[in-house]
Design a protein around this motif. Structure first.
Motif, short mmCIF file in Angstrom:
data_model
loop_
_atom_site.label_atom_id
_atom_site.label_comp_id
_atom_site.label_asym_id
_atom_site.label_seq_id
_atom_site.Cartn_x
_atom_site.Cartn_y
_atom_site.Cartn_z
N VAL A 200 0.87 -1.19 0.00
CA VAL A 200 0.00 0.00 0.00
C VAL A 200 0.89 1.22 0.00
N GLU A 201 0.67 2.11 -0.95
CA GLU A 201 1.43 3.36 -1.03
C GLU A 201 0.51 4.53 -0.76
N LEU A 202 1.00 5.43 0.07
CA LEU A 202 0.27 6.63 0.44
C LEU A 202 1.11 7.83 0.05
N ASP A 203 0.60 8.61 -0.88
CA ASP A 203 1.34 9.74 -1.42
C ASP A 203 2.71 9.29 -1.93
N SER A 204 2.70 8.19 -2.69
CA SER A 204 3.88 7.67 -3.40
C SER A 204 4.94 7.05 -2.50
N ARG A 205 4.61 6.80 -1.23
CA ARG A 205 5.55 6.11 -0.34
C ARG A 205 4.83 4.98 0.38
N PRO A 206 5.51 3.86 0.64
CA PRO A 206 4.87 2.76 1.36
C PRO A 206 4.30 3.22 2.70
N ALA A 207 3.03 2.91 2.94
CA ALA A 207 2.39 3.33 4.18
C ALA A 207 3.11 2.76 5.40
N ALA B 220 3.83 7.07 12.84
CA ALA B 220 2.44 7.29 13.25
C ALA B 220 2.03 8.74 13.06
N ARG B 221 2.93 9.67 13.34
CA ARG B 221 2.60 11.09 13.18
C ARG B 221 2.43 11.44 11.70
N GLU B 222 3.29 10.89 10.85
CA GLU B 222 3.13 11.12 9.41
C GLU B 222 1.78 10.61 8.93
N LEU B 223 1.43 9.40 9.35
CA LEU B 223 0.14 8.83 8.94
C LEU B 223 -1.02 9.69 9.42
N ALA B 224 -0.92 10.18 10.65
CA ALA B 224 -2.01 10.99 11.22
C ALA B 224 -2.19 12.30 10.48
N ARG B 225 -1.14 12.79 9.84
CA ARG B 225 -1.26 14.03 9.08
C ARG B 225 -1.68 13.79 7.64
N LEU B 226 -1.64 12.53 7.21
CA LEU B 226 -1.99 12.20 5.83
C LEU B 226 -3.38 11.58 5.69
N ALA C 114 -21.80 9.02 16.07
CA ALA C 114 -21.24 8.90 14.73
C ALA C 114 -20.97 10.28 14.14
N ARG C 115 -21.87 11.22 14.35
CA ARG C 115 -21.67 12.57 13.82
C ARG C 115 -20.51 13.26 14.53
N THR C 116 -20.36 12.99 15.83
CA THR C 116 -19.23 13.55 16.57
C THR C 116 -17.91 13.00 16.04
N SER C 117 -17.88 11.71 15.78
CA SER C 117 -16.67 11.10 15.22
C SER C 117 -16.36 11.65 13.84
N PHE C 118 -17.40 11.94 13.07
CA PHE C 118 -17.20 12.54 11.76
C PHE C 118 -16.61 13.95 11.92
N ALA C 119 -17.10 14.69 12.90
CA ALA C 119 -16.55 16.03 13.16
C ALA C 119 -15.07 15.95 13.54
N ARG C 120 -14.71 14.95 14.32
CA ARG C 120 -13.30 14.77 14.69
C ARG C 120 -12.46 14.48 13.44
N LEU C 121 -13.00 13.65 12.54
CA LEU C 121 -12.30 13.36 11.29
C LEU C 121 -12.10 14.63 10.47
N LEU C 122 -13.14 15.46 10.39
CA LEU C 122 -13.03 16.71 9.64
C LEU C 122 -11.98 17.63 10.27
N ALA C 123 -11.95 17.67 11.60
CA ALA C 123 -10.99 18.55 12.29
C ALA C 123 -9.55 18.14 12.04
N GLN C 124 -9.34 16.89 11.69
CA GLN C 124 -7.98 16.40 11.47
C GLN C 124 -7.38 16.98 10.19
N GLU C 125 -8.21 17.37 9.25
CA GLU C 125 -7.80 18.03 8.01
C GLU C 125 -6.69 17.25 7.28
N THR C 126 -7.03 16.04 6.87
CA THR C 126 -6.07 15.21 6.15
C THR C 126 -6.45 15.12 4.67
N PRO C 127 -5.47 14.91 3.80
CA PRO C 127 -5.77 14.78 2.37
C PRO C 127 -6.42 13.46 1.98
#
Length: 270
Positions: free
Chosen positions: A61-68, A73-79, A145-158
């Protein structure tokens, strides 16, 4: 269009059983890909592999052209951000605190200056602003579920990965959540969503990937993939696909007269 997320030949073995086998999937920025399939098809397992949380037995599995697997863990959390089926918070955090957890990957970076703004916007987009002071364990399943979705949105990942985010939601919030997902894709995010509702998948997906017995049996635009013949075979139940107002609607075929349960029959006789 280059892929932001790419899985090649992915297989997962658990206790000697093949959960996934030879799965190929690519997702580009700005694209919403929906994973569908019957229970046990491997959808959640595939999402775990795509997120980097589960190592595949075979394949890459490649994430942004590099193996995941080579990312911290911090890189993954920002991506990539992940919304799981089950909400794992047992402690009495308030809704706003839960959403603010999504900002933790950006701590001690310039992005931290926007935390309050992003959290407020995420609460509003997920329609949980009025719940901000509530304790998470006291919420209904849909509110969690909506709260968890809000947390996902707040993370602002690509990359956004969501596992059955609409399962506990009413019709209004299903449509609202997937509308926000489409807005995120329009802004450049790559999105993978697991859904059971095939009509919702048809309405919001750019592509639909159909899984069955751990393998990909179709991958393409909804009009090409959602056919009565294919779905009947995959789900083991007759299915009709009709068009309504320009959107596909998937309908299970039912007997013309359903049998009346014995208890209802006894009531009708009184």
């Amino acid at each position: 269009m280059s892929a932001f997320l790419a899985a090649h030949g992915v297989g997962v073995m658990i206790d000697g059983r093949a959960i996934l086998a030879d799965v190929d999937l690519e997702v580009a920025a700005g694209e919403v890909v929906v994973l569908v399939g019957p229970n046990g098809a491997g959808k959640s397992t595939l999402l775990g592999v795509l997120s980097g949380d589960l190592d595949p037995t075979t394949g890459t599995v490649e994430l942004d052209s590099r193996p995941a697997g080579r990312r911290s863990a911090r890189e993954l959390a920002r991506l990539r951000g992940v919304q799981l089926q089950k909400q794992g918070l047992a402690f009495g955090f308030r809704v706003e605190e839960v959403v603010r957890m999504g900002r933790s990957p950006w701590r001690r970076t310039p992005a931290e200056d926007r935390d309050d703004e992003v959290v407020a916007a995420s609460l509003e987009r997920a329609d949980v602003t009025e719940l901000a002071a509530r304790l998470f364990p006291t919420l209904s399943g849909g509110e969690q579920a909506r709260t968890s979705f809000a947390r996902l949105l707040a993370q602002e990942t690509p990359l956004m990965l969501l596992d059955e985010p609409t399962a506990a939601l009413d019709i209004r919030h299903q449509e609202q959540l997937l509308g926000v997902v489409r807005e995120a894709a329009a802004a450049g995010a790559a999105v993978v969503v697991v859904l059971h509702d095939l009509s919702l998948a048809a309405a919001y997906a750019d592509r639909i990937c159909v899984l069955a017995r751990g393998r990909v049996c179709a991958d393409g635009p909804p009009a090409d993939v959602l056919t009565g013949e294919l779905l009947t075979e995959v789900y083991g139940h007759p299915v009709d696909v009709i068009e309504h107002d320009g959107t596909l609607v998937v309908v299970p075929v039912r007997p013309r007269s359903l049998p009346i349960p014995p208890e209802e029959a006894s009531w009708s006789a009184v």
